[in-house]
Design an enzyme around this catalytic site. Structure first.
Site, PDB file in Angstrom:
ATOM      1  N   ASP A 122       0.929   4.212   1.316  1.00 21.55           N
ATOM      2  CA  ASP A 122       1.417   4.945   2.490  1.00 21.55           C
ATOM      3  C   ASP A 122       2.603   4.231   3.154  1.00 21.55           C
ATOM      4  O   ASP A 122       3.177   4.750   4.108  1.00 21.55           O
ATOM      5  CB  ASP A 122       0.279   5.226   3.494  1.00 21.55           C
ATOM      6  CG  ASP A 122      -0.436   3.981   3.979  1.00 21.55           C
ATOM      7  OD1 ASP A 122      -0.585   3.018   3.199  1.00 21.55           O
ATOM      8  OD2 ASP A 122      -0.874   3.954   5.148  1.00 21.55           O
ATOM      9  N   HIS A 123       2.976   3.069   2.627  1.00 19.59           N
ATOM     10  CA  HIS A 123       4.128   2.334   3.153  1.00 19.59           C
ATOM     11  C   HIS A 123       5.279   2.247   2.146  1.00 19.59           C
ATOM     12  O   HIS A 123       6.340   1.728   2.481  1.00 19.59           O
ATOM     13  CB  HIS A 123       3.705   0.928   3.582  1.00 19.59           C
ATOM     14  CG  HIS A 123       2.751   0.954   4.737  1.00 19.59           C
ATOM     15  ND1 HIS A 123       3.103   0.615   6.019  1.00 19.59           N
ATOM     16  CD2 HIS A 123       1.444   1.331   4.805  1.00 19.59           C
ATOM     17  CE1 HIS A 123       2.060   0.771   6.824  1.00 19.59           C
ATOM     18  NE2 HIS A 123       1.042   1.204   6.114  1.00 19.59           N
TER      19      HIS A 123
ATOM     20  N   HIS B 246      -4.052  -8.819   6.379  1.00 17.48           N
ATOM     21  CA  HIS B 246      -4.415  -7.473   5.926  1.00 17.48           C
ATOM     22  C   HIS B 246      -5.050  -7.614   4.551  1.00 17.48           C
ATOM     23  O   HIS B 246      -5.072  -8.700   3.982  1.00 17.48           O
ATOM     24  CB  HIS B 246      -3.147  -6.602   5.881  1.00 17.48           C
ATOM     25  CG  HIS B 246      -3.398  -5.143   5.613  1.00 17.48           C
ATOM     26  ND1 HIS B 246      -4.287  -4.408   6.352  1.00 17.48           N
ATOM     27  CD2 HIS B 246      -2.866  -4.295   4.676  1.00 17.48           C
ATOM     28  CE1 HIS B 246      -4.289  -3.157   5.872  1.00 17.48           C
ATOM     29  NE2 HIS B 246      -3.442  -3.070   4.867  1.00 17.48           N
TER      30      HIS B 246
ATOM     31  N   HIS C 158       0.835  -1.211   0.000  1.00 10.86           N
ATOM     32  CA  HIS C 158       0.000   0.000   0.000  1.00 10.86           C
ATOM     33  C   HIS C 158       0.871   1.263   0.000  1.00 10.86           C
ATOM     34  O   HIS C 158       1.913   1.322   0.651  1.00 10.86           O
ATOM     35  CB  HIS C 158      -0.960  -0.015   1.194  1.00 10.86           C
ATOM     36  CG  HIS C 158      -2.076  -1.015   1.008  1.00 10.86           C
ATOM     37  ND1 HIS C 158      -2.814  -1.525   2.049  1.00 10.86           N
ATOM     38  CD2 HIS C 158      -2.573  -1.600  -0.123  1.00 10.86           C
ATOM     39  CE1 HIS C 158      -3.718  -2.371   1.574  1.00 10.86           C
ATOM     40  NE2 HIS C 158      -3.585  -2.445   0.261  1.00 10.86           N
TER      41      HIS C 158
END
Lengths: 319, 319
Positions: free
Chosen positions: A66-67, A139, A64
């Site tokens: 944001d990582h 996740h 993802h």
């Protein structure tokens, strides 16, 4: 070992928190590891003493944005800073695919090699001073935790055993002390059998996004510290209806169940305000976690730094 | 029209300058355009009054990372901020390829449509209040300048012409004034033939990386402002041996040759220190440009804001 948080917000940056990124520094020297690299991580690094030339590896927990959206810029800047040493990247296979596409589309060619290790294979990776283990989480995308265990713990010679074996005091003792195996009386003797560690190896587990903290039971064995997301409080998690993340009580309950001594929460939804009197406030996360956890609890903040000393004592670095 | 610089450094961010990004705001309302989107541009936007919901278009000058690595995060954040309006992206084809690869590898799906316009076709794009023209530059990658010209300039009716034509004062005059074409005495009459603009349309040209400022002669016709890179001073450009960029004197000489009233330099090599007494200092760039340019010269800084008023007067917004 030191932990330096570079980003502690979930999904989007805020004025006071960047998206995911944490630096783990070795106890000796300048070597460090970067776990996750959200957009703007290289900007955060500019405000620390960390150097892109002494970065040993980048480990990405999941694909993802944001990582990982800070990864291309971080690599480009390492190149412009003159890095030539190969760099290890431990990440899901999708990251390699994406970086290759990025290099091609944006005409980026690095003057150093990238050594990819596919975290989908749950690899163990040995660096000079640190061993890294990979653990599967739950996740929306495949997500991983990385366990960092100290190698080469300071040790003393087991004089009793050496004497019993009839090994004469001298160069052979020195070699064993330095970690070298020796030949003696026609027998191969292993250094590690004649050393007594002065302390337990330090161990820190840093998890990616995850809605089942229990998956980390084994990973956390012998660990002094777990860094885990707590995106929400329980009520907010229900309200958000956002699957794939943990809430404070859930992580803290797990940590309590395994008697983990130190828990650092991070990856907070931007809904939580820094002001303790606001609603919802970041302090709501603390309160909820504290209600079920009796160990030492920390809420990460950007540029917050922690140290894990030889004796296994974990504390915030102040000043 | 307002210009708000979000990043003014070349290649890598520094503590005081981010990589490329500039916001052009319309003179009325909240609509704005983002020209280039280096990593961390969305972080800069957080410190302004700009909203990702009123962003009309993103225009990318070329595919190099310091001009586009902030794009995926910017789009992801617009999505999380609840944007649903389609967004126009004017960019080289490589950017579309890269974004598609990024969306797939990082599992990003946007709740709004992206309308791609390929700048390799040198398109003209009409927005409600602004027309954008595209001009080819010279750089290691295909690079473009975008010219922003105000539409719907405030205008008065040409009463003499209306009277001459025998059009009676009344609703028809009102329609012409509002920009609507009319039918009169069996003839189609165009609004624009009966209006006298109260001022020249405002026009700003924003260029990407470029080593031949002369290419902009036509693009800059009638423009009040040119924003152009000046990565180096002349001596440093020779020393760096870095092809594809301009030095201050080169751009300023061009601006002088076309009698351009306002020149804003940006995209400075991180070698140039903010301290005027340092060497090299950002002031060296100013001194070199001023030595050949007699118009109004500005060196952009992050969060520096400028306004171009109706009369064509350009000035820095202070306070």
């Amino acid at each position: 070992m030191n932990l330096l948080f570079l980003g502690t917000s979930a999904g989007v940056p805020t004025k006071s928190r960047n998206v995911a990124g944490v630096a783990l520094r070795e106890s000796k020297g300048k070597g460090w590891y970067l776990i996750d690299c959200g957009e703007g991580t290289q900007h955060q690094v500019l405000h620390t003493k960390l150097s892109l030339n002494s970065l040993n590896a980048i480990l990405i927990t999941h694909v993802h944005g944001d990582h990982c959206y800070g990864l291309p810029g971080m690599l480009a800047s390492a190149a412009m800073n003159g890095r030539t040493e190969p760099l290890t990247i431990v990440a899901p296979a999708g990251i390699k695919t994406w970086l290759d596409a990025t290099f091609e589309a944006t005409q980026l060619s690095l003057p150093f090699a990238l050594e990819f290790v596919d975290s989908d294979d749950l690899p163990s990776v040995e660096f000079e001073r640190i061993s890294v283990a990979t653990h599967r989480l739950s996740h929306r995308a495949m997500s991983y935790a990385y366990g960092f265990t100290e190698r080469k713990v300071e040790a003393a010679l087991d004089v009793g055993k050496l004497t019993q074996k009839g090994i004469p005091r001298g160069p052979l003792w020195g070699q064993l002390k330095q970690g070298m195996d020796i030949e003696f009386a026609g027998e191969r003797l292993k250094s590690r059998d004649f050393l007594i560690s002065k302390h337990k190896p330090r161990k820190v587990v840093i998890a990616g996004d995850n809605d089942q903290p229990d998956l980390l039971s084994e990973a956390c064995a012998e660990a002094q510290v777990l860094v885990h997301e707590a995106t929400y409080t329980e009520a907010m998690a229900e309200k958000a209806g956002d699957f794939g993340h943990s809430y404070a009580k859930q992580v803290a309950t797990f940590a309590e169940s395994i008697q983990l001594p130190n828990l650092v929460l991070t990856h907070f939804s931007p809904r939580y305000q820094p002001n303790p009197h606001a609603s919802p406030s970041i302090e709501d996360i603390r309160t909820e976690a504290q209600s079920v956890y009796s160990g030492s609890l920390y809420l990460a903040r950007d540029f917050g730094e922690y140290t894990l000393d030889k004796s296994g004592h974990f504390s915030e670095v102040t000043g």
